[in-house]
Write a protein that holds these residues in place. Structure first.
Motif, PDB file in Angstrom:
ATOM      1  N   ASP A 268       0.898  -1.094  -0.116  1.00 32.68           N
ATOM      2  CA  ASP A 268       0.091   0.043   0.084  1.00 32.68           C
ATOM      3  C   ASP A 268       0.926   1.279   0.049  1.00 32.68           C
ATOM      4  OD1 ASP A 268      -2.919  -0.836   0.675  1.00 32.68           O
ATOM      5  OD2 ASP A 268      -1.638  -2.259   1.554  1.00 32.68           O
ATOM      6  N   ALA A 269       2.026   1.497   0.886  1.00 30.87           N
ATOM      7  CA  ALA A 269       2.738   2.576   1.002  1.00 30.87           C
ATOM      8  C   ALA A 269       3.512   2.686  -0.729  1.00 30.87           C
ATOM      9  CB  ALA A 269       3.928   2.375   1.727  1.00 30.87           C
ATOM     10  N   LEU A 270       3.904   1.266  -1.512  1.00 28.81           N
ATOM     11  CA  LEU A 270       4.465   1.693  -2.619  1.00 28.81           C
ATOM     12  C   LEU A 270       3.531   2.020  -3.589  1.00 28.81           C
ATOM     13  CD1 LEU A 270       6.434  -1.812  -2.548  1.00 28.81           C
ATOM     14  CD2 LEU A 270       7.662   0.515  -2.393  1.00 28.81           C
ATOM     15  N   LEU A 271       2.321   1.677  -3.664  1.00 34.61           N
ATOM     16  CA  LEU A 271       1.493   2.020  -4.584  1.00 34.61           C
ATOM     17  C   LEU A 271       0.969   3.372  -4.333  1.00 34.61           C
ATOM     18  CD1 LEU A 271      -0.940  -1.379  -4.757  1.00 34.61           C
ATOM     19  CD2 LEU A 271       0.952  -0.455  -6.456  1.00 34.61           C
ATOM     20  N   ALA A 272       0.991   3.923  -3.101  1.00 32.37           N
ATOM     21  CA  ALA A 272       0.656   5.418  -2.824  1.00 32.37           C
ATOM     22  C   ALA A 272       1.650   6.216  -3.406  1.00 32.37           C
ATOM     23  CB  ALA A 272       0.525   5.403  -1.229  1.00 32.37           C
ATOM     24  N   ALA A 273       3.075   5.714  -3.303  1.00 33.33           N
ATOM     25  CA  ALA A 273       3.991   6.709  -3.920  1.00 33.33           C
ATOM     26  C   ALA A 273       3.644   6.629  -5.193  1.00 33.33           C
ATOM     27  CB  ALA A 273       5.513   6.091  -3.375  1.00 33.33           C
ATOM     28  N   LEU A 274       3.443   5.675  -6.089  1.00 34.33           N
ATOM     29  CA  LEU A 274       3.379   5.698  -7.548  1.00 34.33           C
ATOM     30  C   LEU A 274       2.048   6.323  -7.732  1.00 34.33           C
ATOM     31  CD1 LEU A 274       3.831   1.873  -8.299  1.00 34.33           C
ATOM     32  CD2 LEU A 274       5.447   4.030  -8.817  1.00 34.33           C
ATOM     33  N   ALA A 275       1.086   6.411  -7.057  1.00 30.73           N
ATOM     34  CA  ALA A 275      -0.249   7.266  -7.308  1.00 30.73           C
ATOM     35  C   ALA A 275      -0.035   8.759  -7.287  1.00 30.73           C
ATOM     36  CB  ALA A 275      -1.254   6.966  -6.296  1.00 30.73           C
TER      37      ALA A 275
ATOM     38  N   ALA B 179       8.863  -3.415  -8.027  1.00 32.64           N
ATOM     39  CA  ALA B 179       8.034  -3.869  -7.444  1.00 32.64           C
ATOM     40  C   ALA B 179       7.040  -4.782  -7.926  1.00 32.64           C
ATOM     41  CB  ALA B 179       7.172  -2.660  -6.649  1.00 32.64           C
ATOM     42  N   ALA B 180       6.780  -4.746  -9.290  1.00 33.73           N
ATOM     43  CA  ALA B 180       5.904  -5.663  -9.816  1.00 33.73           C
ATOM     44  C   ALA B 180       6.318  -7.250  -9.838  1.00 33.73           C
ATOM     45  CB  ALA B 180       5.656  -5.223 -11.406  1.00 33.73           C
ATOM     46  N   PRO B 181       7.573  -7.527 -10.303  1.00 33.29           N
ATOM     47  CA  PRO B 181       7.818  -8.915  -9.854  1.00 33.29           C
ATOM     48  C   PRO B 181       7.717  -9.395  -8.536  1.00 33.29           C
ATOM     49  CG  PRO B 181       9.455  -7.760 -11.126  1.00 33.29           C
ATOM     50  CD  PRO B 181       8.523  -6.709 -10.678  1.00 33.29           C
ATOM     51  N   ALA B 182       8.122  -8.689  -7.627  1.00 33.60           N
ATOM     52  CA  ALA B 182       7.786  -9.148  -6.323  1.00 33.60           C
ATOM     53  C   ALA B 182       6.475  -9.338  -5.895  1.00 33.60           C
ATOM     54  CB  ALA B 182       8.532  -8.057  -5.237  1.00 33.60           C
ATOM     55  N   PHE B 183       5.712  -8.447  -6.157  1.00 34.96           N
ATOM     56  CA  PHE B 183       4.065  -8.725  -5.986  1.00 34.96           C
ATOM     57  C   PHE B 183       3.644 -10.135  -6.830  1.00 34.96           C
ATOM     58  CE2 PHE B 183       3.691  -3.835  -5.797  1.00 34.96           C
ATOM     59  CZ  PHE B 183       3.940  -3.618  -4.485  1.00 34.96           C
ATOM     60  N   ALA B 184       4.167 -10.143  -7.824  1.00 36.02           N
ATOM     61  CA  ALA B 184       3.741 -11.385  -8.529  1.00 36.02           C
ATOM     62  C   ALA B 184       4.417 -12.604  -7.813  1.00 36.02           C
ATOM     63  CB  ALA B 184       4.244 -11.336 -10.081  1.00 36.02           C
ATOM     64  N   ALA B 185       5.634 -12.612  -7.325  1.00 32.08           N
ATOM     65  CA  ALA B 185       6.166 -13.856  -6.589  1.00 32.08           C
ATOM     66  C   ALA B 185       5.323 -13.736  -5.208  1.00 32.08           C
ATOM     67  CB  ALA B 185       7.641 -13.538  -6.553  1.00 32.08           C
ATOM     68  N   GLY B 186       5.275 -12.969  -4.746  1.00 33.11           N
ATOM     69  CA  GLY B 186       4.542 -12.965  -3.187  1.00 33.11           C
ATOM     70  C   GLY B 186       3.175 -13.272  -3.274  1.00 33.11           C
TER      71      GLY B 186
ATOM     72  N   HIS C 248       0.460 -11.365  -4.161  1.00 34.72           N
ATOM     73  CA  HIS C 248      -0.544 -10.321  -3.973  1.00 34.72           C
ATOM     74  C   HIS C 248      -0.623  -9.842  -5.540  1.00 34.72           C
ATOM     75  CE1 HIS C 248      -2.665  -7.179  -2.624  1.00 34.72           C
ATOM     76  NE2 HIS C 248      -1.824  -6.399  -1.816  1.00 34.72           N
ATOM     77  N   TRP C 249      -1.472 -10.564  -6.050  1.00 35.39           N
ATOM     78  CA  TRP C 249      -1.748 -10.067  -7.709  1.00 35.39           C
ATOM     79  C   TRP C 249      -2.408  -8.948  -7.937  1.00 35.39           C
ATOM     80  CZ3 TRP C 249      -1.857 -14.680 -11.505  1.00 35.39           C
ATOM     81  CH2 TRP C 249      -0.611 -15.611 -11.286  1.00 35.39           C
ATOM     82  N   GLY C 250      -3.352  -8.592  -6.880  1.00 33.03           N
ATOM     83  CA  GLY C 250      -4.071  -7.253  -6.987  1.00 33.03           C
ATOM     84  C   GLY C 250      -2.981  -6.131  -7.081  1.00 33.03           C
ATOM     85  N   ALA C 251      -2.031  -6.211  -6.103  1.00 35.79           N
ATOM     86  CA  ALA C 251      -1.024  -4.939  -6.401  1.00 35.79           C
ATOM     87  C   ALA C 251      -0.045  -5.331  -7.273  1.00 35.79           C
ATOM     88  CB  ALA C 251      -0.074  -5.155  -4.963  1.00 35.79           C
ATOM     89  N   TRP C 252      -0.062  -6.473  -7.963  1.00 32.52           N
ATOM     90  CA  TRP C 252       0.905  -6.478  -9.192  1.00 32.52           C
ATOM     91  C   TRP C 252       0.072  -5.993 -10.588  1.00 32.52           C
ATOM     92  CZ3 TRP C 252       1.095 -11.829 -12.413  1.00 32.52           C
ATOM     93  CH2 TRP C 252       1.886 -11.708 -13.347  1.00 32.52           C
ATOM     94  N   GLU C 253      -1.131  -5.888 -10.583  1.00 35.30           N
ATOM     95  CA  GLU C 253      -1.789  -5.294 -11.393  1.00 35.30           C
ATOM     96  C   GLU C 253      -1.844  -3.891 -11.447  1.00 35.30           C
ATOM     97  OE1 GLU C 253      -6.196  -5.467 -13.708  1.00 35.30           O
ATOM     98  OE2 GLU C 253      -6.152  -6.593 -11.855  1.00 35.30           O
ATOM     99  N   ARG C 254      -2.143  -3.489 -10.241  1.00 32.54           N
ATOM    100  CA  ARG C 254      -2.101  -1.815 -10.185  1.00 32.54           C
ATOM    101  C   ARG C 254      -0.559  -1.426 -10.231  1.00 32.54           C
ATOM    102  NH1 ARG C 254      -6.023  -3.129  -5.887  1.00 32.54           N
ATOM    103  NH2 ARG C 254      -4.315  -3.521  -4.249  1.00 32.54           N
ATOM    104  N   SER C 255       0.446  -2.070  -9.841  1.00 33.31           N
ATOM    105  CA  SER C 255       1.756  -1.567 -10.184  1.00 33.31           C
ATOM    106  C   SER C 255       2.139  -1.559 -11.667  1.00 33.31           C
ATOM    107  CB  SER C 255       2.808  -2.371  -9.462  1.00 33.31           C
ATOM    108  OG  SER C 255       2.660  -3.687  -9.842  1.00 33.31           O
TER     109      SER C 255
END
Length: 843
Positions: free
Chosen positions: A452-459, A483-490, A492-499
């Motif tokens: 959420d903090a990463l996506l907030a900085a991107l927003a 961050a996107a590959p880490a979200f995919a491997a972890g 959290h695909w919702g954050a993967w798509e948003r990133s």
């Protein structure tokens, strides 16, 4: 000491008595101190449904059908110890610093007992209350009371920025141990249907049909859902009980304020608390923050001179003593307006690190960075203690496993000027998270916890992204790419798509084509894993087009492989982008390139050859000795042709139809005895010109004469004195004279005698031919096969080309292309010509 070869050989002596190891050159030794080898790309391979997904942060993720041996078995449930660890990870961390006294929940005992009773009967309940009403604290107590009600215990989930599908996956991973495996929709529903747990779901953001979908998928679970009044209510058909949480009574508010301060309130403070209760409608959060204001007032009253050198055990000041500072100034109670919006006043009395943390939280839209990141972001080694200060004042509240600014605090701080420069603070946070997420020691699960903090900085930074300087890259693109590959491997695909979407927009604004192609590729892979084939095809084709423009061969190959898998799933042919991607130098799988060949000398300008009578059964095949026979696959019709051949075939067919109509009209409507068409010889050649006897068409070579370069020896000769065209030993090609439009034995009206062909001068031949026997008009003409035809009074023949036209070819007659005419255009059955020298066959 050699880190690669440890043992006795470190000192130049090997165990087996071999020669001592060689020391590296001096240059390589010196470079070891100043440089380090680049970190290898972190690739993770996981099973997503029936796909084997390899998360590749360099060229893009690779996807293929999962081999049977790689598919994981049925997931297993966590044990008791593992379940306790999962529950601990779902709670927010304890802030560092001195522990503060936990405030007990007041006036909520009735709601607490009712919730437990409903959950014990397997009923789902929705607890609705305004922000700051103590909903989260009540849910924590209910979770402790229901620990032994269900076989799978209590599962804590957060609905903040989560969809119903994401919550199903969160529930699956909270109960089952399934590393590097993301089940598909059917397998997911099959697993969660067996879960029997009390699910504590707070901060949900959806209702209605989405909530019904979540409840229907988990029939063995009992949900207690925390929501605010603005969230859509459950549908009327759902069996969800509704409990509303209101504010506290005035006496309860005063009691909560006294517990927060740790002493009895004065009469002035009690009156002040009554006014606060009326203004805040009894919300517990306002009394917690008001208690923090009174504690700060007490600290100012004590001051630095409260305890002298020997006054450690001195009596404290009486309660009714005046509140004065060290300078003797009276410290009044906060105004009612300041007590209703206490965030700026509370922040002004906190440490500098706490105020800096609030500025970062305002810049990130209310997201408070994890306490472990605060020292690096603020530049203070003890900045992690700032989180404890903020939590003690009620300025932050837990959301899942992290903290956010409490209700109303963000707006209050923005009005006080804490959000004047959010871009610079968000840029600092983005640079830090970019370094941290790409560090080899940071696991994908830890990156997902800070999603959420990463996506907030991107927003914040994506809309203001500009073209970077030459040789540099935009920070937003770097952060999304890391961050996107880490979200995919972890998982959290919702954050993967948003990133990925944020990174694609940032790359487009920054003009970075290669990065934009990467994000489109990853979005296509994500859509393919989700079963959205049309969307996956569009994203992959966009990625292939961009990578083809920059000649990214490896990325293009990865994209075309994924696009082939999409085509295999939906049963369609490879997309157009797969063919366009051939610019990278790779062949498209299962692609066929059919192209009609033009004659070596160009398409002749003369009329095309007339079709032979339909009642004839002769099939003439002209093939070049160096050209193989056409395969059945190439003659299989229009289905096997490329799109450009279809257009050419249509144009050629239209041209043949028009020219055939013109020729037919001219042959049937002209009764002039001196017509030029009657002056054509018996066997003219289409390659004979006006001046030099050649229209530019290439003449086939004679295989029997190696020195032949395509001279007049390969042309058909005129009939000899006996009217024949030579024997089978003649190496020159021969043509079959097509019959005229009128039946044999008829004459043209108005002519008394049959017209005879105008003799032409025969060309010299390099090889001797069999003498011919002259035949005159009206006499039967001998054929090479020894058969004869009935005499005809008009032995005129229409000019024919040396090569019949193929019905499947759209590029005109070709002298070197193997063509086979249909039976409807064949010569009379009695006309049989064989020429082994140039492989001309008459079947």
């Amino acid at each position: 000491m050699d880190p690669n070869n440890r043992g006795p050989e470190e000192y130049g002596h090997d165990d087996d008595g071999g020669s001592p190891r060689q020391r590296p050159p001096r240059d390589s030794l010196t470079t070891d101190f100043g440089q380090h080898s680049p970190t290898l790309a972190r690739t993770v391979q996981l099973v997503a449904g029936d796909f084997l997904l390899t998360v590749n942060p360099v060229d893009g993720s690779e996807i293929e059908a999962c081999p049977p041996g790689e598919r994981p078995g049925r997931p297993e449930r966590y044990g008791a110890a593992e379940r306790a660890e999962v529950d601990r990870a779902a709670r927010p961390p304890v802030p560092p610093g001195p522990s503060r006294t936990a405030l007990s929940l007041l006036a909520r005992q009735d709601e607490r007992e009712r919730l437990v009773r409903l959950l014990a009967r397997g009923r789902s309940v929705r607890l609705t209350g305004p922000a700051g009403s103590g909903r989260t604290s009540l849910l924590d107590l209910v979770a402790e009371d229901c620990g032994d009600l269900a076989p799978d215990g209590v599962v804590r989930l957060t609905g903040f920025n989560r969809t119903a599908s994401e919550l199903l996956y969160d529930l699956f991973y909270a109960v089952f141990t399934s590393p590097l495996h993301r089940p598909d929709r059917d397998e997911l529903l099959s697993c969660v249907r067996e879960i029997g747990a009390v699910v504590v779901l707070d901060d949900i953001e959806f209702g209605g049909a989405a909530l019904d979908e979540l409840l229907d998928a988990t029939p063995e679970c009992a949900f207690v859902i925390g929501a605010t009044p603005d969230v859509p209510a459950p549908s009327a058909d759902s069996a969800v009980e509704e409990i509303f949480l209101s504010g506290l009574e005035r006496a309860d508010g005063v009691e909560l304020l006294e517990r927060s301060v740790g002493r009895v309130l004065t009469e002035e403070e009690s009156n002040w608390a009554g006014d606060l209760w009326f203004e805040s409608e009894g919300l517990p959060l306002r009394f917690v923050q008001a208690g923090a204001l009174l504690r700060q007032r007490d600290m100012l009253r004590a001051g630095a001179n409260a305890v002298d050198e020997f006054g450690v055990f001195a009596d404290a000041a009486p309660v009714d003593a005046p509140f004065t500072s060290d300078e003797g100034e009276e410290i009044p109670l906060p105004a009612l307006g300041e007590a209703a919006a206490p965030a700026p006043l509370l922040a002004s009395r906190l440490s500098e690190s706490a105020r800096a943390t609030l500025r970062f939280a305002v810049a990130l839209g209310g997201e408070v960075p994890h306490q472990a990141h605060l020292p690096a972001l603020i530049g203070d080694t003890h900045a992690d203690a700032a989180l404890g200060e903020l939590a003690d004042c009620g300025l932050v509240s837990p959301v899942g496993s992290r903290y956010r600014l409490a209700a109303g605090v963000l707006a209050q701080l923005e009005a006080a000027g804490y959000g004047d420069d959010p871009e610079s603070l968000a840029l600092t946070a983005a640079q830090h998270y970019n370094w941290w997420a790409g560090h080899p020691s940071v696991t994908p699960e830890r990156v997902c916890a800070e999603a959420d903090a990463l996506l907030a900085a991107l927003a914040v930074l994506v809309p203001v992204t500009t073209m970077p300087d030459e040789g540099e890259q935009a920070v937003t693109v770097q952060l999304a790419r890391t961050a996107a590959p880490a979200f995919a491997a972890g998982g959290h695909w919702g954050a993967w798509e948003r990133s990925l979407r944020a990174g694609s927009e940032a790359a487009q604004l920054a003009g970075e084509v290669s990065e934009q192609a990467y994000f489109h590729h990853e979005l296509g892979i994500l859509a393919l894993c989700g079963g959205q084939l049309d969307r996956a095809r569009a994203e992959l084709e966009a990625s292939i087009g961009l990578r083809g423009a920059i000649a990214d061969k490896r990325g293009t190959v990865a994209g075309r492989r994924a696009l082939t898998l999409v085509s295999d799933r939906d049963g369609s042919a490879p997309g157009l982008a797969a063919v366009l991607g051939a610019t990278a130098g790779e062949e498209v799988p299962d692609a066929r390139y059919d192209e009609s060949a033009s004659p070596p000398g160009g398409v002749p300008a003369a009329f095309p050859p007339l079709q032979l009578p339909a009642d004839s059964q002769t099939i003439v095949v002209h093939r070049s000795p160096s050209t193989p026979a056409p395969s059945r696959k190439a003659r299989g019709g229009l289905k096997g042709l490329a799109k450009r051949n279809l257009v050419a075939a249509g144009a050629g067919a239209l041209l043949v139809a028009v020219l055939g109509t013109v020729v037919t009209l001219g042959a049937t409507s002209d009764n002039d005895p001196n017509s030029p068409s009657n002056e054509v010889g018996v066997n003219p050649s289409a390659s004979v010109g006006i001046d030099d006897g050649n229209l530019g068409a290439d003449v086939p070579k004679n295989d029997d004469n190696p020195g032949d370069t395509g001279t007049a020896t390969s042309r058909p000769t005129d009939p000899g004195p006996d009217g024949t065209y030579g024997t089978s030993d003649d190496p020159t090609p021969t043509d079959v004279a097509e019959p005229s439009d009128r039946p044999s034995g008829t004459q043209r009206p108005g002519s008394g005698t049959p017209s005879s062909p105008k003799p032409t001068t025969p060309k010299p031949s390099t090889s001797p031919s069999t003498p011919s026997t002259p035949t005159g008009p009206g006499s039967p003409s001998s054929t090479p096969s020894g058969t004869s035809e009935p005499p005809s009074s008009t032995p005129t023949a229409t000019p024919t080309d040396t090569t019949p036209t193929n019905s499947n070819s759209a590029s005109g007659p070709a002298s070197t292309t193997p063509v086979e005419t249909s039976s409807s255009a064949s010569a009379p059955q009695s006309s049989t010509v064989s020429s082994p020298s140039n492989s001309a066959q008459v079947i």
